[in-house]
Motif scaffolding. Structure first.
Motif, PDB file in Angstrom:
ATOM      1  N   HIS A   1     -21.784  40.323   9.997  1.00 45.55           N
ATOM      2  CA  HIS A   1     -21.448  41.032  11.192  1.00 45.55           C
ATOM      3  C   HIS A   1     -20.858  39.962  12.376  1.00 45.55           C
TER       4      HIS A   1
ATOM      5  N   ASP B   1     -28.313  35.677  14.789  1.00 44.70           N
ATOM      6  CA  ASP B   1     -28.315  36.974  14.331  1.00 44.70           C
ATOM      7  C   ASP B   1     -26.794  37.539  14.861  1.00 44.70           C
ATOM      8  N   MET B   2     -25.820  37.195  13.767  1.00 46.13           N
ATOM      9  CA  MET B   2     -26.176  36.434  12.417  1.00 46.13           C
ATOM     10  C   MET B   2     -24.940  35.602  12.420  1.00 46.13           C
TER      11      MET B   2
ATOM     12  N   GLU C   1     -22.391  46.028  14.043  1.00 47.29           N
ATOM     13  CA  GLU C   1     -23.682  46.261  13.191  1.00 47.29           C
ATOM     14  C   GLU C   1     -24.799  46.524  14.199  1.00 47.29           C
ATOM     15  N   GLU C   2     -24.815  46.111  15.535  1.00 49.45           N
ATOM     16  CA  GLU C   2     -25.728  46.218  16.433  1.00 49.45           C
ATOM     17  C   GLU C   2     -25.956  47.578  17.228  1.00 49.45           C
TER      18      GLU C   2
ATOM     19  N   GLU D   1     -27.892  39.494   5.955  1.00 49.55           N
ATOM     20  CA  GLU D   1     -29.039  39.368   6.727  1.00 49.55           C
ATOM     21  C   GLU D   1     -30.309  40.010   6.153  1.00 49.55           C
TER      22      GLU D   1
HETATM   23 ZN   LIG Z   1     -28.032  41.216  12.618  1.00 52.72          ZN
END
Ligand SMILES: [Zn+2]
Length: 444
Positions: free
Chosen positions: A75, A107-108, A142-143, A169
């Motif tokens: 991501h 991350d990440m 993604e977050e 991840e």
């Molecule tokens: Zn992540």
């Protein structure tokens, strides 16, 4: 691959500041899609469900159409970071003391950068043509639930991104619970079940509260109850495999697998390492985190409404009914005064630690790290792998780090302060992924 090139790419991804605050207008992942196009020297297939929220797909065709496809999935977005409490600018992306510093360093974006470097070897023809298709997918959002990223792609563009195997991840550093370090590989993740709670009351003057219907009170009681009530314990097969892999002394291992004793285990661990205690607790319990509470407008007005948000995370084997039963029990008599609504319902997902990708991972550690002690690990956080596992793909999260940051401290850097990765670890993760991709295609 030159470590400097990797650190530079990661630095640019950090400086692109693809901060996802949960609003559709945030993210700006188009910046990093452009960075990748420059890095690869060509543009990929871009998906943009909302202006600026770009994801990009690249593909190297395999030589054998019947061979399985492997995807490297990263991501591009990060969570917000405040400069306060950081030793270096969270969006500087510069190297200090051998570490690349900044939001996303673990991350990440570190893994995304390493994946891009591995993929580029195939794209440029430096590495031989793989047996099956090799895909590189860098996604937005993604977050914040992935509706502009992996979820959108899985639901609307599955034909384009379809694959049988995925690497993603969480990439963990080695764990040292005994004399022999083990390498945790993410094979499963807990399921997020988010709930909103709403209460209604009757407004009135704050000077005469006796017998009033204050909307804040039942909600505050619910939040405290949810934080304090013991939540359901679960010893899943995934947890069993993890504990077996750790090689703990028998007595200890038995306690870690005993639902009656696990709370004592967590309490004992907390005295030594809060990070590890939190991890073990999350991997063996339904977790309940009351994170938002809003009510009231003024000191002298009795509130007529209130709203709260609670983050539940379910283990494999737990589901929405585990969450709602627990909630009903904690709310007790306040159940009639509080309306509960689901925001997100995703069950836990996992992939069996077997088959060609798993074997390639174990072999890669054996060859590069000199140890095949790879442990299938459950992760408490949610990743994009769930959308792929739901569609039948096998997915893992893996990386390789040096010893400069230990496992518990590492966990604290996710969404925390002073997020950083050593240049050496970045290069190790690149080497490991490269070895895994080669090993995987040699097997299929
Ligand atoms: Zn992540």
């Amino acid at each position: 691959m030159d470590s400097e090139v990797l650190a530079d790419l990661l630095g640019v991804l950090i400086r692109n500041r693809c901060v996802n605050d949960g609003t559709p207008e945030s993210g700006y992942e188009h910046r990093s899609v452009e960075t990748l196009a420059e890095f690869f020297g060509e543009t990929g297939t871009v998906f943009e469900p909302h202006p600026g929220r770009q994801s990009v797909l690249y593909r190297v065709q395999g030589s054998d159409p019947s061979a399985p496809r492997l995807m490297l999935l990263g991501h591009l977005d990060v969570v917000p970071a405040d400069r306060t409490g950081w030793d270096h600018d969270p969006f500087g992306g510069r190297v200090h003391d051998g570490f690349v510093w900044g939001r996303g360093a673990v991350d990440m974006l570190n893994v995304t950068a390493a994946m891009a470097a591995v993929f580029n070897r195939y794209l440029s023809g430096e590495a031989p043509q793989p047996a099956g298709d090799l895909l590189f997918l860098a996604v937005a959002d993604e977050e914040a639930g992935a509706k502009f990223g992996a979820q959108f792609l899985a639901e609307h563009h599955w034909a384009e991104i379809a694959c049988e195997y995925v690497l993603n991840e969480v990439a963990y550093p080695a764990m040292r619970l005994t004399d022999t370090p083990v390498f945790p590989v993410n094979v499963g993740e807990k399921g997020p079940f988010w709930r909103t709670l709403e209460s209604t009351g009757t407004p009135g003057h704050g000077s005469q509260p006796y017998g009033t219907d204050n909307a804040l009170v039942p909600l505050a009681r619910a939040m405290a109850g949810l934080a304090e009530a013991p939540a359901p314990v679960g010893i899943s097969d995934e947890w069993r495999e993890f504990v077996d892999g750790l090689g703990l002394p028998d007595e200890k291992a038995t306690a870690w697998l005993d639902p009656e004793r696990i709370d004592q285990v967590v309490e004992d661990l907390a005295a030594e390492s809060m990070g590890l205690a939190r991890f073990v607790h999350a991997c063996t319990h339904l977790t309940v985190s009351p994170n938002v509470l809003q009510s009231g407008v003024k000191s002298n007005v009795i509130p007529e409404g209130g709203r709260a948000e609670v983050d539940f995370r379910a283990l494999p084997g737990q589901d929405g009914s585990t969450v709602d039963d627990h909630l009903a029990k904690v709310l007790g008599a306040d159940r009639d005064r509080i309306a509960v609504a689901p925001v997100m319902d995703h069950e836990a997902s996992s992939s069996a630690p077997s088959g060609p990708l798993w074997e390639a991972i174990v072999d890669a550690f054996g060859r590069l790290a000199g140890s095949r002690r790879v442990v299938p690990t459950l992760t408490p956080v949610t990743t994009d792998l769930r959308f792929f596992r739901e569609r039948g793909a096998v997915g893992y999260g893996v990386g390789w780090y040096d010893d400069r940051i230990e496992f518990p401290e590492f966990l604290g850097m996710f969404h925390g302060r002073n997020e950083r990765v050593s240049v050496e670890s970045l290069h190790r993760t690149y080497s490991l992924l490269d070895e895994i991709v080669e090993g995987f295609f040699a097997r299929v």
